[in-house]
Design a protein around this motif. Structure first.
Motif, mmCIF file in Angstrom:
data_model
loop_
_atom_site.group_PDB
_atom_site.id
_atom_site.type_symbol
_atom_site.label_atom_id
_atom_site.label_comp_id
_atom_site.label_asym_id
_atom_site.label_seq_id
_atom_site.Cartn_x
_atom_site.Cartn_y
_atom_site.Cartn_z
ATOM 1 N N TRP A 161 0.845 -1.198 0.000
ATOM 2 C CA TRP A 161 0.000 0.000 0.000
ATOM 3 C C TRP A 161 0.878 1.245 0.000
ATOM 4 O O TRP A 161 0.633 2.200 -0.745
ATOM 5 C CB TRP A 161 -0.903 0.002 1.230
ATOM 6 N N ALA A 162 1.910 1.243 0.829
ATOM 7 C CA ALA A 162 2.805 2.397 0.912
ATOM 8 C C ALA A 162 3.513 2.634 -0.419
ATOM 9 O O ALA A 162 3.679 3.782 -0.851
ATOM 10 C CB ALA A 162 3.825 2.193 2.029
ATOM 11 N N GLN A 163 3.934 1.566 -1.084
ATOM 12 C CA GLN A 163 4.591 1.727 -2.379
ATOM 13 C C GLN A 163 3.630 2.260 -3.435
ATOM 14 O O GLN A 163 4.037 2.996 -4.334
ATOM 15 C CB GLN A 163 5.175 0.393 -2.844
ATOM 16 N N ASN A 164 2.374 1.901 -3.321
ATOM 17 C CA ASN A 164 1.378 2.384 -4.278
ATOM 18 C C ASN A 164 0.936 3.815 -3.991
ATOM 19 O O ASN A 164 0.364 4.469 -4.860
ATOM 20 C CB ASN A 164 0.153 1.460 -4.273
ATOM 21 N N HIS A 165 1.176 4.284 -2.752
ATOM 22 C CA HIS A 165 0.772 5.638 -2.356
ATOM 23 C C HIS A 165 1.947 6.329 -1.656
ATOM 24 O O HIS A 165 1.848 6.685 -0.475
ATOM 25 C CB HIS A 165 -0.442 5.572 -1.418
ATOM 26 N N PRO A 166 3.038 6.551 -2.381
ATOM 27 C CA PRO A 166 4.231 7.111 -1.721
ATOM 28 C C PRO A 166 4.017 8.499 -1.145
ATOM 29 O O PRO A 166 4.577 8.829 -0.097
ATOM 30 C CB PRO A 166 5.276 7.127 -2.851
ATOM 31 N N GLY A 167 3.217 9.330 -1.823
ATOM 32 C CA GLY A 167 2.970 10.675 -1.310
ATOM 33 C C GLY A 167 2.230 10.643 0.005
ATOM 34 O O GLY A 167 2.579 11.358 0.963
ATOM 35 N N LEU A 168 1.201 9.803 0.090
ATOM 36 C CA LEU A 168 0.447 9.674 1.328
ATOM 37 C C LEU A 168 1.316 9.089 2.440
ATOM 38 O O LEU A 168 1.221 9.495 3.601
ATOM 39 C CB LEU A 168 -0.790 8.789 1.112
ATOM 40 N N TYR A 169 2.169 8.144 2.069
ATOM 41 C CA TYR A 169 3.056 7.549 3.073
ATOM 42 C C TYR A 169 3.968 8.617 3.676
ATOM 43 O O TYR A 169 4.178 8.657 4.893
ATOM 44 C CB TYR A 169 3.889 6.433 2.440
ATOM 45 N N LYS A 170 4.506 9.499 2.823
ATOM 46 C CA LYS A 170 5.371 10.560 3.322
ATOM 47 C C LYS A 170 4.602 11.486 4.265
ATOM 48 O O LYS A 170 5.119 11.877 5.321
ATOM 49 C CB LYS A 170 5.949 11.359 2.143
ATOM 50 N N VAL A 171 3.375 11.822 3.900
ATOM 51 C CA VAL A 171 2.579 12.691 4.762
ATOM 52 C C VAL A 171 2.294 12.001 6.095
ATOM 53 O O VAL A 171 2.373 12.621 7.160
ATOM 54 C CB VAL A 171 1.262 13.091 4.064
ATOM 55 N N LEU A 172 1.977 10.712 6.042
ATOM 56 C CA LEU A 172 1.668 9.972 7.267
ATOM 57 C C LEU A 172 2.820 10.011 8.263
ATOM 58 O O LEU A 172 2.609 10.038 9.478
ATOM 59 C CB LEU A 172 1.351 8.513 6.923
ATOM 60 N N HIS A 173 4.057 10.006 7.752
ATOM 61 C CA HIS A 173 5.205 9.876 8.643
ATOM 62 C C HIS A 173 6.029 11.152 8.787
ATOM 63 O O HIS A 173 6.877 11.228 9.691
ATOM 64 C CB HIS A 173 6.102 8.733 8.166
ATOM 65 N N GLU A 174 5.813 12.122 7.919
ATOM 66 C CA GLU A 174 6.641 13.322 7.974
ATOM 67 C C GLU A 174 5.870 14.583 8.343
ATOM 68 O O GLU A 174 6.466 15.618 8.627
ATOM 69 C CB GLU A 174 7.342 13.524 6.624
ATOM 70 N N SER A 175 4.544 14.520 8.328
ATOM 71 C CA SER A 175 3.753 15.705 8.658
ATOM 72 C C SER A 175 3.924 16.089 10.130
ATOM 73 O O SER A 175 4.038 15.227 10.997
ATOM 74 C CB SER A 175 2.267 15.441 8.365
ATOM 75 N N GLY A 176 3.928 17.395 10.374
ATOM 76 C CA GLY A 176 4.004 17.864 11.745
ATOM 77 C C GLY A 176 2.646 17.918 12.425
ATOM 78 O O GLY A 176 2.565 18.236 13.613
ATOM 79 N N VAL A 177 1.578 17.584 11.691
ATOM 80 C CA VAL A 177 0.234 17.671 12.260
ATOM 81 C C VAL A 177 0.069 16.767 13.469
ATOM 82 O O VAL A 177 -0.544 17.147 14.464
ATOM 83 C CB VAL A 177 -0.828 17.336 11.184
ATOM 84 N N HIS A 178 0.630 15.552 13.376
ATOM 85 C CA HIS A 178 0.439 14.625 14.494
ATOM 86 C C HIS A 178 1.114 15.120 15.766
ATOM 87 O O HIS A 178 0.691 14.791 16.871
ATOM 88 C CB HIS A 178 0.933 13.221 14.123
ATOM 89 N N ARG A 179 2.161 15.940 15.633
ATOM 90 C CA ARG A 179 2.821 16.480 16.832
ATOM 91 C C ARG A 179 1.982 17.582 17.461
ATOM 92 O O ARG A 179 2.048 17.793 18.675
ATOM 93 C CB ARG A 179 4.210 17.003 16.462
ATOM 94 N N ARG A 180 1.194 18.277 16.642
ATOM 95 C CA ARG A 180 0.363 19.361 17.175
ATOM 96 C C ARG A 180 -1.005 18.872 17.626
ATOM 97 O O ARG A 180 -1.532 19.331 18.628
ATOM 98 C CB ARG A 180 0.192 20.448 16.108
ATOM 99 N N LEU A 181 -1.590 17.951 16.870
ATOM 100 C CA LEU A 181 -2.958 17.543 17.142
ATOM 101 C C LEU A 181 -3.087 16.123 17.668
ATOM 102 O O LEU A 181 -4.105 15.754 18.237
ATOM 103 C CB LEU A 181 -3.795 17.675 15.851
ATOM 104 N N GLY A 182 -2.052 15.304 17.468
ATOM 105 C CA GLY A 182 -2.125 13.919 17.901
ATOM 106 C C GLY A 182 -2.908 13.069 16.920
ATOM 107 O O GLY A 182 -3.792 13.565 16.219
ATOM 108 N N MET A 183 -2.554 11.816 16.837
ATOM 109 C CA MET A 183 -3.234 10.879 15.941
ATOM 110 C C MET A 183 -3.480 9.569 16.686
ATOM 111 O O MET A 183 -2.828 8.555 16.432
ATOM 112 C CB MET A 183 -2.396 10.621 14.681
ATOM 113 N N PRO A 184 -4.419 9.563 17.628
ATOM 114 C CA PRO A 184 -4.646 8.352 18.432
ATOM 115 C C PRO A 184 -5.057 7.145 17.600
ATOM 116 O O PRO A 184 -4.835 6.003 18.020
ATOM 117 C CB PRO A 184 -5.766 8.773 19.395
#
Length: 201
Positions: free
Chosen positions: A106-129
Motif C-alpha cells: 500500500w505504501a509503495q502504491n501511495h508514496p505521497g500519502l506515506y510521506k505525509v503519514l510519517h513526515e507531517s508535523g500535524v500529528h505532533r500538534r494535534l495527535g493521531m490516536p
C-alpha cells in the motif's frame, strides 16, 4: 453573481456527501504532493468545484483536513492488513507476513500519502490516536506467533516497535532513493521477520 464553473448547492441532508468529496480530493492531492505544507484549502475547493467557504464549513483549516486524510489512510492500511491476514487462518506466521507485506505494498502504491503519514508535523500538534490501532493489530499478530511457537517468546510490543521501525525506514528509503539497487521488497521484509521477530519462514 457569476456562477460559471460552480456546482449547484447541495440539497439539505447532502452535506455529508460534500464532505466526502472534499476528503477524497484531499487524499488524491496529498498523494500527488507528498507534502501537507504544499496543500491549500482553496486548491481543494477548486478541485471539487465549490467555493472555498464551503470547504471551511467542514475543515476549518488545512491541519483539520490533513488529520482527516491521515485517519482515512490509517483505516485503509488496517483494512488492507486485516484482509491479507484473513487469508491465512490458523497460520500465525503467514498472517503476520501477509499483513506486513500488504501494508508495505500500500505504501509503495501511495508514496505521497506515506510521506505525509510519517513526515507531517500535524500529528505532533494535534495527535493521531487512531495510529494506535495499527500498532495494536501488529502487536496482536506478533503475540500470536509467539503463543503458537512460531517465534521466540519476548515482549511483543517491543518486537512490534522494532519491526515497524525497520519496515517504515525501508519504505522511506525506497521512496526517497528509488535509484538504489533495491532487492525484492518481499525478500527484505522476510529478513526483518526472521531477524527481528524470529520467524522461521
Amino acid at each position: 453573481m457569476n456562477t460559471t464553473g460552480r456546482r449547484k448547492q447541495n440539497t439539505r441532508g447532502r452535506g455529508d456527501l460534500l464532505r466526502e468529496e472534499i476528503l477524497t480530493a484531499g487524499v488524491r492531492m496529498l498523494d500527488e504532493l507528498g507534502d501537507d505544507q504544499a496543500l491549500s484549502l482553496r486548491a481543494v475547493a477548486r478541485a471539487v468545484s465549490v467555493a472555498a467557504t464551503s470547504v471551511y464549513l467542514y475543515f476549518p483549516d488545512r491541519d483539520a483536513l490533513v488529520l482527516a486524510v491521515t485517519q482515512r489512510c490509517h483505516e485503509d492500511l488496517v483494512a488492507v492488513g486485516d484482509t491479507a491476514e484473513a487469508a491465512y487462518e490458523h497460520h500465525p506466521a503467514a498472517q503476520l507476513r501477509a499483513r506486513i507485506l500488504a501494508q508495505a505494498e500500500w505504501a509503495q502504491n501511495h508514496p505521497g500519502l506515506y510521506k505525509v503519514l510519517h513526515e507531517s508535523g500535524v500529528h505532533r500538534r494535534l495527535g493521531m490516536p487512531f495510529k494506535e490501532v495499527m500498532v495494536e493489530r501488529t502487536r496482536t499478530a506478533v503475540q500470536r506467533c509467539m503463543d503458537a511457537g512460531a517465534a521466540p517468546h519476548d515482549d511483543a510490543l517491543t518486537v512490534t516497535i522494532d519491526l515497524r521501525t525497520a519496515v517504515n525506514g525501508m519504505l522511506a528509503q525506497r521512496i526517497n532513493e528509488p535509484d538504489l539497487p533495491w532487492p525484492p521488497m518481499a525478500d527484505q521484509l522476510d529478513r526483518f521477520l526472521t531477524k527481528l521477530v524470529g520467524l522461521r519462514l
